[in-house]
Design an enzyme around this catalytic site. Structure first.
Site, PDB file in Angstrom:
ATOM      1  N   SER A   1       4.794   5.693  11.281  1.00  0.00           N
ATOM      2  CA  SER A   1       3.760   4.709  10.932  1.00  0.00           C
ATOM      3  C   SER A   1       3.384   3.908  12.170  1.00  0.00           C
ATOM      4  CB  SER A   1       4.274   3.742   9.860  1.00  0.00           C
ATOM      5  OG  SER A   1       4.511   4.406   8.643  1.00  0.00           O
TER       6      SER A   1
ATOM      7  N   ALA B   1       0.277   6.320   7.652  1.00  0.00           N
ATOM      8  CA  ALA B   1       1.069   5.124   7.982  1.00  0.00           C
ATOM      9  C   ALA B   1       1.268   4.276   6.741  1.00  0.00           C
ATOM     10  CB  ALA B   1       0.340   4.302   9.045  1.00  0.00           C
ATOM     11  N   LYS B   2       2.450   3.692   6.631  1.00  0.00           N
ATOM     12  CA  LYS B   2       2.720   2.715   5.568  1.00  0.00           C
ATOM     13  C   LYS B   2       2.528   1.347   6.222  1.00  0.00           C
ATOM     14  CE  LYS B   2       6.315   1.735   2.120  1.00  0.00           C
ATOM     15  NZ  LYS B   2       5.443   1.645   0.945  1.00  0.00           N
ATOM     16  N   ALA B   3       1.265   0.893   6.200  1.00  0.00           N
ATOM     17  CA  ALA B   3       0.892  -0.296   6.962  1.00  0.00           C
ATOM     18  C   ALA B   3       0.684  -1.500   6.057  1.00  0.00           C
ATOM     19  CB  ALA B   3      -0.390  -0.004   7.743  1.00  0.00           C
TER      20      ALA B   3
ATOM     21  N   TYR C   1      -2.139  -2.683   1.931  1.00  0.00           N
ATOM     22  CA  TYR C   1      -1.710  -3.062   0.579  1.00  0.00           C
ATOM     23  C   TYR C   1      -2.659  -4.031  -0.113  1.00  0.00           C
ATOM     24  CZ  TYR C   1       2.052   0.104   0.668  1.00  0.00           C
ATOM     25  OH  TYR C   1       2.738   1.295   0.676  1.00  0.00           O
TER      26      TYR C   1
END
Ligand code: PPE
Length: 305
Positions: free
Chosen positions: A63, A157-159, A163
């Site tokens: 990420s 990516a877990k950005a 969210y």
């Protein structure tokens, strides 16, 4: 929320209430940061293990690569520190949240020169969508919000900032009396839940959206693919439509927080029998056995605390 004692911040442990940041922290303003959600389960009396820790650490670093953030610690250090955070807090079962964020030494959109900081917290966290959800299934709606476009947000990516999209969808679903939201991708195909991947069962075959549908490459999703190989259940990765969901025999969501949660209703349509389906139950049962160390074949997924 249930608190724990200590949080690891930039290289050392600090008391829970002292793990604070300055109000001009770059990530707080612009959302440029990456994080992970990991679970630790009790495997035996007084023994715990972190589920797929290596894969979570790898995704955290990937990420960061995607967003161009240089993590100031080695992978091995982060891996070992996550184990240490669980140990220091004497937790048996918990949720672990590593986060890489930009500091407050510089404002403005140019990220060059902004300090990169890392924190790792852990605390007890029960069933994300409720115990009843795990056993009986949840009610979901298809969101009025569209999931990210793969070249607007880089969805591998877990950005942090991504969210906002999930929160908009979740808030709308909860406001309308549902438990969770399902988002469609910009082409109109099913992408994922606000914080979960999605599977359906139709004519004895499982199906899940492939990774070009703006969804996160979920580690629970990957675990389900392996569990299905073991259970000899056929799985297809491809495009999934909203009406396919409505007429599916079973639907379930997967995620570290949500684990494996059956879906019993979508947009007012009852899914299958309106209860947790048989195939969902068998996958769920095996998943919970694996995370609690009851399958020697899958011990490689557990990092002992
Ligand atoms: N999609 C999204 C958007 C997502 O956030 C998650 C995890 C998944 C899929 C499933 O990925 P995995 O956990 O690797 O199987 N969501 C995390 C955050 C939840 C939260 O409320 O915070 C999680 O489950 O930890």
């Amino acid at each position: 929320m249930e608190k724990s004692e200590k949080i690891w911040l930039d290289g050392k442990f600090v008391p829970w209430h002292e793990a604070n940041v300055h109000i001009l922290t770059h990530t707080l303003h612009y959302g440029m940061g990456v994080f992970e959600g990991i679970r630790c389960y009790q495997t035996k009396k007084k023994k715990s293990a972190i589920f797929r820790l290596q894969e979570h650490v790898d995704r955290l670093f990937n990420s960061a690569i995607v967003l161009g953030i240089e993590i100031p610690f080695a992978k091995k250090k982060i891996f070992n520190t996550i184990l240490q955070v669980v140990r220091e807090n004497k937790l048996e079962e918990c949720y672990i949240r590593p986060i890489v964020f930009l500091g407050h030494n510089q404002m403005g959109l140019n990220p060059n020169g902004v300090d990169v900081r890392v924190a790792i917290a852990a605390w007890p966290w029960g069933a994300y969508l409720g115990d009843e959800g795990i056993n009986k299934g949840i009610r979901v709606r298809v969101s009025s919000f569209t999931r990210h476009h793969v070249n607007i947000s880089l969805t591998r990516a877990k950005a942090c900032g991504y969210y906002i999209n999930s929160i908009l969808a979740k808030a709308e679903a909860v406001r309308d009396g549902y438990d969770e939201a399902i988002l469609l991708d910009p082409q109109g195909y099913v992408s994922e839940g606000s914080g979960e991947n999605i599977f359906l069962l139709s004519k004895g075959r499982l199906k899940t959206p492939d990774l070009s549908c703006s969804n996160l490459e979920g580690i629970t999703r990957d675990s389900v693919l392996d569990i299905c190989k073991h259970l000899k259940i056929k799985v297809e990765e491809g495009h999934m439509t909203r009406d396919e969901l409505y007429i599916a025999d079973e639907v379930f969501l997967t995620g570290t927080a949500a684990e494996i949660t059956p879906v019993r209703e979508i947009d007012g349509r009852t899914i299958g029998s309106g209860k947790r389906g048989k195939v969902t139950a068998s996958i769920q049962k095996m998943f919970f056995e694996i995370v609690r160390g009851k399958h020697t074949k899958f011990k490689k997924w557990l990092a002992e605390v």
